[in-house]
Design a protein around this motif. Structure first.
Motif, PDB file in Angstrom:
ATOM      1  N   ASP A 147       0.863  -1.351   0.057  1.00  0.00           N
ATOM      2  CA  ASP A 147       0.050  -0.177  -0.043  1.00  0.00           C
ATOM      3  C   ASP A 147       0.754   1.192  -0.086  1.00  0.00           C
ATOM      4  O   ASP A 147       1.924   1.342   0.635  1.00  0.00           O
ATOM      5  CB  ASP A 147      -0.890  -0.025   1.236  1.00  0.00           C
ATOM      6  CG  ASP A 147      -1.830  -0.930   1.230  1.00  0.00           C
ATOM      7  OD1 ASP A 147      -2.704  -0.945   0.054  1.00  0.00           O
ATOM      8  OD2 ASP A 147      -2.229  -1.633   2.106  1.00  0.00           O
TER       9      ASP A 147
ATOM     10  N   ALA B 228      -2.644   5.512   1.300  1.00  0.00           N
ATOM     11  CA  ALA B 228      -3.659   4.257   1.439  1.00  0.00           C
ATOM     12  C   ALA B 228      -3.664   3.856   2.798  1.00  0.00           C
ATOM     13  O   ALA B 228      -4.601   3.646   3.631  1.00  0.00           O
ATOM     14  CB  ALA B 228      -3.366   3.171   0.558  1.00  0.00           C
TER      15      ALA B 228
ATOM     16  N   LEU C 295      -5.374   6.468   5.066  1.00  0.00           N
ATOM     17  CA  LEU C 295      -6.905   6.300   5.130  1.00  0.00           C
ATOM     18  C   LEU C 295      -7.340   5.212   6.092  1.00  0.00           C
ATOM     19  O   LEU C 295      -8.322   5.215   6.697  1.00  0.00           O
ATOM     20  CB  LEU C 295      -7.090   6.193   3.659  1.00  0.00           C
ATOM     21  CG  LEU C 295      -7.246   7.577   2.925  1.00  0.00           C
ATOM     22  CD1 LEU C 295      -7.385   7.563   1.452  1.00  0.00           C
ATOM     23  CD2 LEU C 295      -8.174   8.624   3.498  1.00  0.00           C
ATOM     24  N   GLN C 296      -6.757   3.868   5.831  1.00  0.00           N
ATOM     25  CA  GLN C 296      -7.015   2.888   6.443  1.00  0.00           C
ATOM     26  C   GLN C 296      -7.054   3.175   7.972  1.00  0.00           C
ATOM     27  O   GLN C 296      -7.988   2.596   8.855  1.00  0.00           O
ATOM     28  CB  GLN C 296      -6.158   1.564   6.260  1.00  0.00           C
ATOM     29  CG  GLN C 296      -6.339   1.120   4.753  1.00  0.00           C
ATOM     30  CD  GLN C 296      -5.317   0.284   4.595  1.00  0.00           C
ATOM     31  OE1 GLN C 296      -4.673  -0.352   5.114  1.00  0.00           O
ATOM     32  NE2 GLN C 296      -4.883  -0.006   3.148  1.00  0.00           N
TER      33      GLN C 296
ATOM     34  N   VAL D 135      -4.251   7.608  -5.615  1.00  0.00           N
ATOM     35  CA  VAL D 135      -5.203   8.285  -4.957  1.00  0.00           C
ATOM     36  C   VAL D 135      -6.499   8.520  -5.407  1.00  0.00           C
ATOM     37  O   VAL D 135      -7.573   8.443  -4.778  1.00  0.00           O
ATOM     38  CB  VAL D 135      -4.587  10.044  -4.572  1.00  0.00           C
ATOM     39  CG1 VAL D 135      -5.654  10.720  -3.804  1.00  0.00           C
ATOM     40  CG2 VAL D 135      -3.186   9.737  -3.613  1.00  0.00           C
TER      41      VAL D 135
ATOM     42  N   CYS E 291      -7.758   6.548  -7.150  1.00  0.00           N
ATOM     43  CA  CYS E 291      -8.577   4.926  -7.160  1.00  0.00           C
ATOM     44  C   CYS E 291      -8.970   4.879  -5.455  1.00  0.00           C
ATOM     45  O   CYS E 291     -10.187   4.300  -5.256  1.00  0.00           O
ATOM     46  CB  CYS E 291      -7.316   4.083  -7.358  1.00  0.00           C
ATOM     47  SG  CYS E 291      -6.977   3.586  -8.810  1.00  0.00           S
ATOM     48  N   LEU E 292      -8.393   5.728  -4.710  1.00  0.00           N
ATOM     49  CA  LEU E 292      -8.811   5.632  -3.215  1.00  0.00           C
ATOM     50  C   LEU E 292     -10.048   6.387  -3.146  1.00  0.00           C
ATOM     51  O   LEU E 292     -11.050   6.138  -2.360  1.00  0.00           O
ATOM     52  CB  LEU E 292      -7.761   5.992  -2.322  1.00  0.00           C
ATOM     53  CG  LEU E 292      -6.544   5.170  -2.031  1.00  0.00           C
ATOM     54  CD1 LEU E 292      -5.305   5.966  -1.616  1.00  0.00           C
ATOM     55  CD2 LEU E 292      -6.840   3.883  -1.518  1.00  0.00           C
TER      56      LEU E 292
ATOM     57  N   GLN F 195     -12.578   4.405  -4.264  1.00  0.00           N
ATOM     58  CA  GLN F 195     -12.703   3.008  -3.525  1.00  0.00           C
ATOM     59  C   GLN F 195     -13.648   3.452  -2.176  1.00  0.00           C
ATOM     60  O   GLN F 195     -14.341   2.630  -1.670  1.00  0.00           O
ATOM     61  CB  GLN F 195     -11.358   2.455  -2.891  1.00  0.00           C
ATOM     62  CG  GLN F 195     -11.635   1.301  -2.011  1.00  0.00           C
ATOM     63  CD  GLN F 195     -10.258   0.894  -1.662  1.00  0.00           C
ATOM     64  OE1 GLN F 195      -9.168   1.250  -2.026  1.00  0.00           O
ATOM     65  NE2 GLN F 195     -10.007   0.222  -0.484  1.00  0.00           N
ATOM     66  N   TYR F 196     -13.306   4.625  -1.771  1.00  0.00           N
ATOM     67  CA  TYR F 196     -13.978   5.097  -0.206  1.00  0.00           C
ATOM     68  C   TYR F 196     -15.012   6.313  -0.728  1.00  0.00           C
ATOM     69  O   TYR F 196     -14.998   7.176   0.009  1.00  0.00           O
ATOM     70  CB  TYR F 196     -13.052   5.656   0.567  1.00  0.00           C
ATOM     71  CG  TYR F 196     -11.976   4.750   1.126  1.00  0.00           C
ATOM     72  CD1 TYR F 196     -12.552   3.555   2.028  1.00  0.00           C
ATOM     73  CD2 TYR F 196     -10.715   4.508   0.884  1.00  0.00           C
ATOM     74  CE1 TYR F 196     -11.412   2.727   2.369  1.00  0.00           C
ATOM     75  CE2 TYR F 196      -9.853   3.781   1.293  1.00  0.00           C
ATOM     76  CZ  TYR F 196     -10.102   2.663   2.006  1.00  0.00           C
ATOM     77  OH  TYR F 196      -9.335   1.890   2.823  1.00  0.00           O
TER      78      TYR F 196
END
Length: 196
Positions: free
Chosen positions: A68, A72, A75-76, A102, A104-105, A108-109
């Protein structure tokens, strides 16, 4: 709950000084330069110029050999702590592969409220529904489809009514608000970018 992440590139001063911030790798330096004491430092710290800045900080250090990115991992961490709003700085300059990661994140979120800031832009995902967006000091706005979407744009220079916006369609770049706000309706999530 809201928190900020400041990452590896200088992206100007933070917009909200009333929240806590996490320094992601070199972002620790940029927060300290603004007089902000990071709640935590996260990352492999491979771009930090001065290791001594970490002396009085809680640190979550990772190997540079990992699956990661530092962003990432940050954020997790914040989502595991119950935060659902995140302002992110320092991720739009430098390597384009990291910027794409970023984006993509963001996708994703998209159930969280994540906003990316730099000196010129504000980037976020708008989920399906109706949104009234304030100008907030920006001159332009653009929308890009994550998935094919039916959109309407109102109170702007280039209005649209029930337009099918495909992921590969750049039609909605560089629009302007009529006054101090625009109305955006969409059947699916969109990338929404405001620019100076």
């Amino acid at each position: 709950m809201k928190i900020g992440l400041y990452c590896g590139f200088y992206a100007g001063p933070v917009h909200d000084k009333n929240i806590e911030y996490i320094g992601v790798d070199k972002g620790v330096e940029f927060l300290l330069q603004q007089g902000i004491q990071p709640l935590l430092a996260i990352g492999d710290m491979d771009s930090l110029s001065h290791e001594e800045l970490l002396t009085d900080l809680d640190i979550q250090r990772y190997s540079s050999i990992k699956d990661d990115t530092d962003t990432a991992l940050a954020l997790q961490y914040v989502f595991s702590k119950g935060y659902d709003e995140v302002d992110i700085y320092g991720v739009t300059q430098g390597r384009m592969d990291h910027f794409m990661a970023v984006m993509c994140l963001l996708e994703q979120y998209q159930d969280k409220h994540i906003v990316i800031y730099d000196q010129w832009n504000k980037i976020q995902v708008l989920q399906a529904g109706k949104h009234i967006i304030d100008k907030d000091g920006y001159s332009y706005f653009s929308v890009f489809a994550l998935d094919e979407s039916i959109i309407s744009l109102k109170d702007c220079h280039y209005p649209l009514e029930h337009y099918t916006l495909k992921r590969t369609d750049p039609l909605c770049v560089s629009n302007q608000m009529q006054n101090d706000r625009a109305i955006i309706e969409t059947t699916e999530s969109l990338f929404f970018i405001q620019s100076i």
